[in-house]
Design a protein around this motif. Structure first.
Motif, mmCIF file in Angstrom:
data_model
loop_
_atom_site.group_PDB
_atom_site.id
_atom_site.type_symbol
_atom_site.label_atom_id
_atom_site.label_comp_id
_atom_site.label_asym_id
_atom_site.label_seq_id
_atom_site.Cartn_x
_atom_site.Cartn_y
_atom_site.Cartn_z
ATOM 1 N N MET A 114 0.831 -1.208 0.000
ATOM 2 C CA MET A 114 0.000 0.000 0.000
ATOM 3 C C MET A 114 0.863 1.255 0.000
ATOM 4 N N GLY A 144 1.918 2.261 -3.374
ATOM 5 C CA GLY A 144 0.896 2.711 -4.315
ATOM 6 C C GLY A 144 0.145 1.598 -5.016
ATOM 7 N N ALA A 145 0.076 0.406 -4.398
ATOM 8 C CA ALA A 145 -0.665 -0.686 -5.035
ATOM 9 C C ALA A 145 -2.157 -0.518 -4.769
ATOM 10 N N SER A 146 -2.962 -0.819 -5.774
ATOM 11 C CA SER A 146 -4.408 -0.818 -5.560
ATOM 12 C C SER A 146 -4.799 -2.122 -4.874
ATOM 13 N N GLN A 147 -6.067 -2.226 -4.480
ATOM 14 C CA GLN A 147 -6.503 -3.412 -3.742
ATOM 15 C C GLN A 147 -6.297 -4.677 -4.572
ATOM 16 N N SER A 148 -6.701 -4.624 -5.841
ATOM 17 C CA SER A 148 -6.583 -5.834 -6.659
ATOM 18 C C SER A 148 -5.115 -6.126 -6.975
ATOM 19 N N GLU A 149 -4.302 -5.082 -7.048
ATOM 20 C CA GLU A 149 -2.875 -5.327 -7.288
ATOM 21 C C GLU A 149 -2.237 -6.021 -6.094
ATOM 22 N N ASP A 158 -0.495 5.007 2.468
ATOM 23 C CA ASP A 158 -0.438 5.373 1.048
ATOM 24 C C ASP A 158 0.998 5.724 0.676
ATOM 25 N N ARG A 159 1.184 6.103 -0.558
ATOM 26 C CA ARG A 159 2.549 6.210 -1.058
ATOM 27 C C ARG A 159 3.277 7.474 -0.607
ATOM 28 N N GLU A 194 2.893 1.899 -9.656
ATOM 29 C CA GLU A 194 2.348 3.231 -9.846
ATOM 30 C C GLU A 194 1.946 3.474 -11.294
ATOM 31 N N ASN A 234 -1.235 -0.601 -14.570
ATOM 32 C CA ASN A 234 -2.340 -1.213 -13.837
ATOM 33 C C ASN A 234 -2.287 -2.728 -14.031
#
Lengths: 370, 304
Positions: free
Chosen positions: A274, A277-282, B78-79, B107, B110
């Motif tokens: 997190m 910068g990872a999203s939830q699905s990542e 967060d980042r 980042e 996706n």
């Protein structure tokens, strides 16, 4: 790059082939000495074994290890042979403990002989055709045509001779059964692999966990064989019921195991993801999934035994072909000479699949080899 | 409360409490951290150092009070806040270079990009090359460029922590949190890493929050030292408070020889006496909070 590597390999092989005759001669010359040395080594290891048999933390030698691992196999074969000889002395037609010859005949019948497709006319009588009935017959015909010199070369005979015609007619019994069983296993495996994803979601997302965990836990406890009659009633006697049996038997184990593996992933790793910068699905697919997948594949590998168990159970009740089906059909005639090759064959297939999985895991996930 | 909020502070905590099922861990912590500062936090075992860090990181919410970063409440990690843990910072299934560039990948790609990249690698070659260059730059900074293709389990403990630092630094977070990053290392490696982190801080001028249980390390590393302890008068089960908040006088980077000077030892003895000794602290009711950024909890304590 690839071609260069291939070339190097080829050169190596050439060098080895060049040295081969000389090396062979050398080995033959030194053979008595080598054998003597081996025997002396074996003797030494044997003495060591006697001395250390009840000791913990000892390392047996190479030769004695091989010998010890072979002993029980040899004892079993000897016992079987003795029983067989005894029973055949009483009754030469004995089927229960077939001799080596009977076994070999059964093996040939199931593996090499093509099961010829028969066609019937309206009255239910077999339409006679000119096709060869056995492999030997077909070969004989081909040889005759070649000797007569009717149709040119060997290549042409290979292309459309009697042997080819014969082989086109059908497949051997073993191959038919293996294909039918293999198809069922493959389809079941697709669902089992889908179970990995179900477990992944269940372990990663707490709401999914709350919703499904108890249910899967309960579902896992239902003995799949007890539901077998229900499956046959609901899905009919076709393929669906047999595949459903395998999936119901094995998938919950895989789901729960994946779930536990996901729970084992350290929370630090998720937090770290997190902060990067990872999203939830990542987080699910790029951090958790790569960590657990080799371990889960190991579980799938170990559960392959259960897959085969449920396959045979399903096929034993109702099928048209299949390894389990065949074993249970020939059981009625006490045809041990067919059952034995089938048992060996299916064990060997399971072993090969297991070996393939292991090799794949070892090659693909090198970071595991700590 | 608004009057404390100031642009020069990155992290602000106001009267935060943390309790787990009725047991108070942190008792009324107020803290401001200036941009570019190297804050080291020290305290006895179980005093809630890591809890404080997790609150700042956002993986835990304070049960009372406010934890804010740049005038916004901290809700989840967060980042903007990088972290180096004592263990498990690295991803075992990737080699060192992939570990370092993982943040950039996350980042800019996706999830679909990630799978497309495996099928059509040529589409992403340019970007990936840029990532490689950046990762190599950071690996060179931490001196591990020659180990770029090794897996984490092939590295020693110190090397692993250096990779973890590079992994966090490449994201250029506004504050770098370190949770006992040198806790598992031997003495020699530890000293080398202390100097290395100081040098890195000198180069990047990044805000660093450094948590440790070793007092000597804390004094040696930080420009500001915060001592967190539950051993104060009327303390005990009431949770930890900030009992010391002082400025460390020496300029950075510091030579290791200062560890043996009289002045250093005086500071250390003083803190040990008034900040960390359980038998002494039960009589102490006046905290040594001198730092300019400290919020005046001294007065608050006096009022009680």
């Amino acid at each position: 790059m690839f071609s260069l590597r291939l070339k190097l390999k080829f050169m190596e092989l050439l060098q080895w082939l060049k040295g081969f005759p000389r090396k062979t001669l050398e080995v033959i010359r030194r053979l008595p000495r080598l054998i003597a040395l081996e025997l002396v080594g074996l003797g030494r290891e044997f003495l060591e074994m006697i001395k250390n048999f009840y000791r913990l933390r000892t390392t047996p030698g190479k030769r004695i290890s091989l010998l010890l691992s072979l002993i029980i196999f040899l004892v079993c074969i000897k016992l079987y042979y003795n029983t067989s000889v005894e029973r055949h002395a009483e009754n030469s037609q004995d089927k229960l403990v077939p001799t080596g010859e009977q076994l070999w005949n059964g093996f040939k019948k199931t593996v090499f002989e093509v099961k010829v497709r028969e066609e019937y006319d309206a009255n239910g009588e077999i339409i006679k055709n000119d096709m060869p009935k056995t492999f030997q017959e077909a070969r004989k015909r081909d040889k005759q045509t070649l000797a007569a010199g009717k149709s040119g070369s060997r290549l042409e005979i290979w292309k459309n001779g009697a042997t080819r015609e014969y082989l086109k007619q059908g497949e051997s019994l073993l191959w038919q059964d293996t294909r039918a069983s293999g198809r069922r296993i493959l389809i079941a495996m697709v669902f089992i692999f889908a179970g990995i994803y179900a477990g992944l979601f269940m372990g990663a997302y707490p709401y999914a966990e709350k919703m499904f965990y108890r249910f899967v836990l309960f579902f896992d406890k239902i003995p799949a064989l007890a539901v077998l009659p229900i499956l046959f009633i609901v899905f009919g006697l076709g393929e669906t019921a047999k595949i459903a049996l395998i999936v119901i038997g094995v998938a919950p184990t895989i789901i729960l195991d994946t779930y536990l593996k996901v729970k084992e992933v350290h929370d630090e790793q998720l937090v770290k993801g997190m902060t990067m910068g990872a999203s939830q699905s990542e987080i699910v697919f790029r951090i958790i999934f790569p960590q657990i997948i080799p371990k889960v594949l190991d579980t799938v590998r170990l559960n392959f035994k259960a897959v085969i168990l449920f396959l045979i159970a399903g096929e034993a009740l109702a099928a048209e072909a299949g390894i389990g089906y065949r074993i249970f059909v020939v059981r009625r005639y006490m045809d041990m000479a067919t059952i034995f090759p089938y048992v060996v064959w299916i064990s060997m297939l399971a072993f090969l699949v297991d070996m393939g999985f292991r090799a794949w895991i070892k090659k693909q996930y090198q970071w595991l080899n700590k | 409360m608004e009057k404390y909020i100031d642009r020069k502070y990155v992290i602000e905590l106001f009267n935060t409490y943390q309790e787990y099922s009725g047991r108070v861990i942190l008792n009324d912590i107020s803290l401001r951290i200036r941009k570019g500062e190297f804050v080291s936090i020290v305290g006895p075992t179980g005093c809630g150092k890591s809890t404080l860090l997790r609150m700042i990181l956002g993986s835990e919410k304070p049960s009372q009070g406010i934890a804010a970063m740049e005038e916004n409440l901290i809700k989840r990690p967060d980042r903007r806040r990088g972290i180096v843990f004592q263990k498990y910072s690295l991803f075992d299934f990737m080699n060192v270079r992939d570990n370092v560039m993982f943040g950039l990948e996350l980042e800019q790609f996706n999830l679909a990009d990630n799978y497309l990249r495996k099928i059509f690698p040529f589409l992403y070659r340019k970007k990936v090359k840029k990532f490689h260059e950046e990762a190599d730059h950071f690996l060179e900074k931490v001196g591990l460029l020659e180990h770029a293709y090794k897996y984490p389990h092939q590295l020693s403990g110190g090397q692993r922590q250096r990779v973890a630092i590079a992994q966090a630094m490449i994201m250029k977070p506004q504050i770098l949190l370190m949770d006992e990053p040198l806790g598992a290392l031997d003495v020699g490696t530890r000293e080398a890493m202390q100097i290395f982190i100081q040098e890195l801080w000198g180069q990047t001028e990044q805000t660093i929050l450094f948590i440790t249980h070793d007092l000597e390390e804390a004094i040696f590393m930080g420009t500001r030292l915060i001592v967190l302890s539950q051993y104060y008068k009327s303390g005990g089960n009431n949770g930890s408070k900030i009992v010391q908040d002082i400025k460390i006088p020496w300029p950075q980077p510091r030579p290791t020889t200062i560890k043996h000077t009289l002045e250093f030892n005086d500071i250390m003895e003083g803190i040990r006496h008034t900040g960390l000794d359980p038998s002494q602290l039960h009589e102490i009711n006046e905290f040594n909070i001198q730092h300019e950024d400290a919020l005046c909890s001294v007065r608050k304590f006096g009022e009680q």
